[in-house]
Design a protein around this motif. Structure first.
Motif, mmCIF file in Angstrom:
data_model
loop_
_atom_site.group_PDB
_atom_site.id
_atom_site.type_symbol
_atom_site.label_atom_id
_atom_site.label_comp_id
_atom_site.label_asym_id
_atom_site.label_seq_id
_atom_site.Cartn_x
_atom_site.Cartn_y
_atom_site.Cartn_z
ATOM 1 N N GLU A 12 0.839 -1.209 0.000
ATOM 2 C CA GLU A 12 0.000 0.000 0.000
ATOM 3 C C GLU A 12 0.874 1.260 0.000
ATOM 4 N N ALA A 13 1.970 1.222 0.793
ATOM 5 C CA ALA A 13 2.872 2.381 0.848
ATOM 6 C C ALA A 13 3.547 2.595 -0.501
ATOM 7 N N ALA A 14 3.992 1.492 -1.139
ATOM 8 C CA ALA A 14 4.659 1.609 -2.450
ATOM 9 C C ALA A 14 3.699 2.188 -3.482
ATOM 10 N N ALA A 15 2.443 1.737 -3.423
ATOM 11 C CA ALA A 15 1.442 2.225 -4.388
ATOM 12 C C ALA A 15 1.140 3.706 -4.129
ATOM 13 N N ARG A 16 1.053 4.063 -2.850
ATOM 14 C CA ARG A 16 0.745 5.460 -2.487
ATOM 15 C C ARG A 16 1.864 6.400 -2.924
ATOM 16 N N HIS A 17 3.113 5.979 -2.672
ATOM 17 C CA HIS A 17 4.241 6.841 -3.028
ATOM 18 C C HIS A 17 4.600 6.712 -4.507
ATOM 19 N N GLY A 18 4.186 5.616 -5.145
ATOM 20 C CA GLY A 18 4.653 5.335 -6.519
ATOM 21 C C GLY A 18 6.150 5.075 -6.519
ATOM 22 N N SER A 19 6.670 4.559 -5.421
ATOM 23 C CA SER A 19 8.126 4.386 -5.305
ATOM 24 C C SER A 19 8.443 3.346 -4.225
ATOM 25 N N LEU A 20 9.302 2.392 -4.574
ATOM 26 C CA LEU A 20 9.720 1.383 -3.594
ATOM 27 C C LEU A 20 10.662 2.008 -2.555
ATOM 28 N N THR A 21 11.485 2.958 -3.034
ATOM 29 C CA THR A 21 12.455 3.589 -2.130
ATOM 30 C C THR A 21 11.729 4.334 -1.006
ATOM 31 N N GLN A 22 10.704 5.089 -1.379
ATOM 32 C CA GLN A 22 9.982 5.857 -0.345
ATOM 33 C C GLN A 22 9.208 4.929 0.604
ATOM 34 N N ALA A 23 8.674 3.835 0.029
ATOM 35 C CA ALA A 23 7.984 2.861 0.892
ATOM 36 C C ALA A 23 8.981 2.279 1.890
ATOM 37 N N ALA A 24 10.208 2.003 1.403
ATOM 38 C CA ALA A 24 11.253 1.440 2.277
ATOM 39 C C ALA A 24 11.558 2.423 3.411
ATOM 40 N N GLU A 25 11.649 3.733 3.070
ATOM 41 C CA GLU A 25 11.933 4.753 4.102
ATOM 42 C C GLU A 25 10.826 4.778 5.154
ATOM 43 N N GLU A 26 9.587 4.700 4.671
ATOM 44 C CA GLU A 26 8.445 4.767 5.606
ATOM 45 C C GLU A 26 8.512 3.644 6.645
ATOM 46 N N PHE A 27 8.977 2.469 6.216
ATOM 47 C CA PHE A 27 8.997 1.322 7.141
ATOM 48 C C PHE A 27 10.394 1.046 7.702
ATOM 49 N N GLY A 63 -3.320 -4.594 -9.403
ATOM 50 C CA GLY A 63 -2.682 -3.762 -8.372
ATOM 51 C C GLY A 63 -3.677 -2.734 -7.835
ATOM 52 N N HIS A 64 -4.438 -2.103 -8.766
ATOM 53 C CA HIS A 64 -5.465 -1.129 -8.341
ATOM 54 C C HIS A 64 -6.510 -1.804 -7.452
ATOM 55 N N GLN A 65 -6.933 -2.998 -7.861
ATOM 56 C CA GLN A 65 -7.956 -3.722 -7.078
ATOM 57 C C GLN A 65 -7.418 -4.019 -5.678
ATOM 58 N N LEU A 66 -6.166 -4.480 -5.628
ATOM 59 C CA LEU A 66 -5.584 -4.836 -4.328
ATOM 60 C C LEU A 66 -5.422 -3.583 -3.454
ATOM 61 N N LEU A 67 -5.052 -2.446 -4.088
ATOM 62 C CA LEU A 67 -4.894 -1.212 -3.323
ATOM 63 C C LEU A 67 -6.219 -0.818 -2.674
ATOM 64 N N SER A 68 -7.303 -0.917 -3.457
ATOM 65 C CA SER A 68 -8.567 -0.491 -2.853
ATOM 66 C C SER A 68 -8.998 -1.473 -1.751
ATOM 67 N N THR A 69 -8.662 -2.771 -1.931
ATOM 68 C CA THR A 69 -8.961 -3.736 -0.855
ATOM 69 C C THR A 69 -8.145 -3.383 0.396
ATOM 70 N N CYS A 70 -6.858 -3.057 0.189
ATOM 71 C CA CYS A 70 -5.999 -2.693 1.335
ATOM 72 C C CYS A 70 -6.574 -1.475 2.060
ATOM 73 N N GLN A 71 -7.023 -0.472 1.267
ATOM 74 C CA GLN A 71 -7.525 0.759 1.902
ATOM 75 C C GLN A 71 -8.734 0.462 2.767
ATOM 76 N N SER A 72 -9.630 -0.429 2.261
ATOM 77 C CA SER A 72 -10.788 -0.686 3.130
ATOM 78 C C SER A 72 -10.389 -1.530 4.339
ATOM 79 N N ILE A 73 -9.460 -2.473 4.176
ATOM 80 C CA ILE A 73 -9.028 -3.267 5.360
ATOM 81 C C ILE A 73 -8.391 -2.339 6.397
ATOM 82 N N PHE A 74 -7.486 -1.453 5.959
ATOM 83 C CA PHE A 74 -6.793 -0.593 6.931
ATOM 84 C C PHE A 74 -7.757 0.417 7.565
#
Ligand code: PGA
Length: 294
Positions: A12-27, A63-74
């Motif tokens: 979800e973080a990678a999809a939100r940032h559009g970047s693996l590097t930024q997702a890595a920083e977040e976690f 990926g879009h479908q999974l992102l929206s599923t993640c958003q509702s789960i979170f």
């Protein structure tokens, strides 16, 4: 294999940032770790979640479908966390309480004051006899139990709360009224109104009678303290009741006889199963009950 919550969060973080590097920083992870996590997730899903065009990372359709599923789960998880902290901080929810019938004269009054103090708490109160209450304990049906003589064969945490003296009650025109120190053997001559089998009050009376070899003539068995008072008023016999059952009694037909070995000194206690994790609501009521009874 199911995706793990952690994999979904990283995705979800990678999809939100559009970047693996930024997702890595977040976690606080490395970029390769994030990349492996997303690859594993894609493998679990069975389809790619991202596609890279030039330097840009795009979500695929799945990926879009999974992102929206993640958003509702979170979103649901966030709501649950908020509810949990509300329950912990504000003492909201439902209290499941069970008490023996003799408590009917004080528990509802206490609950009235408690509800005024904690408007977020709803209460279910079951009033039943001692034997039924033990059964409910064995089945772990309630948060807290109020009774005299908590059973020793059940592993309980117990706190005494209030005295519950049992007294001999007769009609005010009964010939023994006004006599001092009536011998307990005089009860052999009386018509008795007794609580039902399974009642703790009955058990206490019967034990005293057995000890002093009293053979009570049981003319009537009733499972309600109020019905027993009515029966005494109608001259059907005498009985043993909690003194609390006479408090605020408008009916001057009833009086206490001064019989030796009475009152039977009983004590109500509040109890709960030793292994039970008490809810904040139950803890709040327990503290309240112990405080007001002191
Ligand atoms: P009960 O109550 O007679 O309603 O069973 C006995 C008790 O006080 O525990």
């Amino acid at each position: 294999m199911q995706p793990t919550l952690h994999q979904l969060k990283v995705f979800e973080a990678a999809a939100r940032h559009g970047s693996l590097t930024q997702a890595a920083e977040e976690f606080c992870l490395t970029q390769p770790t994030v990349s492996v996590s997303i690859k594993q997730l894609s493998k679990t899903v069975g389809l790619p979640l991202f596609e890279k065009i030039g330097k840009q990372l795009y979500l695929t359709e799945v990926g879009h479908q999974l992102l929206s599923t993640c958003q509702s789960i979170f979103g649901e998880l966030d709501q649950f966390e908020m509810l949990l902290s509300d329950l912990q901080v504000k003492a909201q929810g439902k209290l499941h309480l069970a008490a023996v019938t003799t408590c009917q004269y004080f528990v509802p009054r206490l609950l009235g004051n408690f509800c005024d103090q904690y408007p977020g708490i709803d209460i279910s109160l079951i009033i039943t006899n001692h034997q039924d209450l033990e059964k409910r304990m064995m089945e772990n049906r309630d948060d807290l139990y109020i009774l005299s003589h908590p059973p020793s064969y059940i592993d309980l945490k117990v706190q005494p709360v209030m005295k519950n003296p049992l007294v001999v009650v007769a009609h005010s025109t009964h010939p023994l009224v006004g006599q001092q120190e009536i011998s307990i053997s005089a009860l052999n001559q009386e018509r008795f109104i007794m609580r039902e089998l399974g009642s703790g009050t009955r058990y206490a009376v019967q034990s005293l009678f057995n000890k002093h070899k009293i053979k009570a003539k049981i003319k009537l068995e009733l499972s309600s303290n109020e019905a027993i008072k009515q029966a005494i008023s109608r001259g059907l016999g005498i009985s043993v009741l909690s003194r609390h059952s006479l408090n605020g009694q408008e009916n001057s037909d009833l009086t206490i006889l001064n019989v030796e070995h009475f009152p039977i000194d009983q004590q109500w206690s509040v109890a709960y199963l030793s292994g039970k994790h008490l809810s904040v609501v139950a803890e709040t009521f327990l503290k309240y009950l112990v405080a007001v009874s002191e």
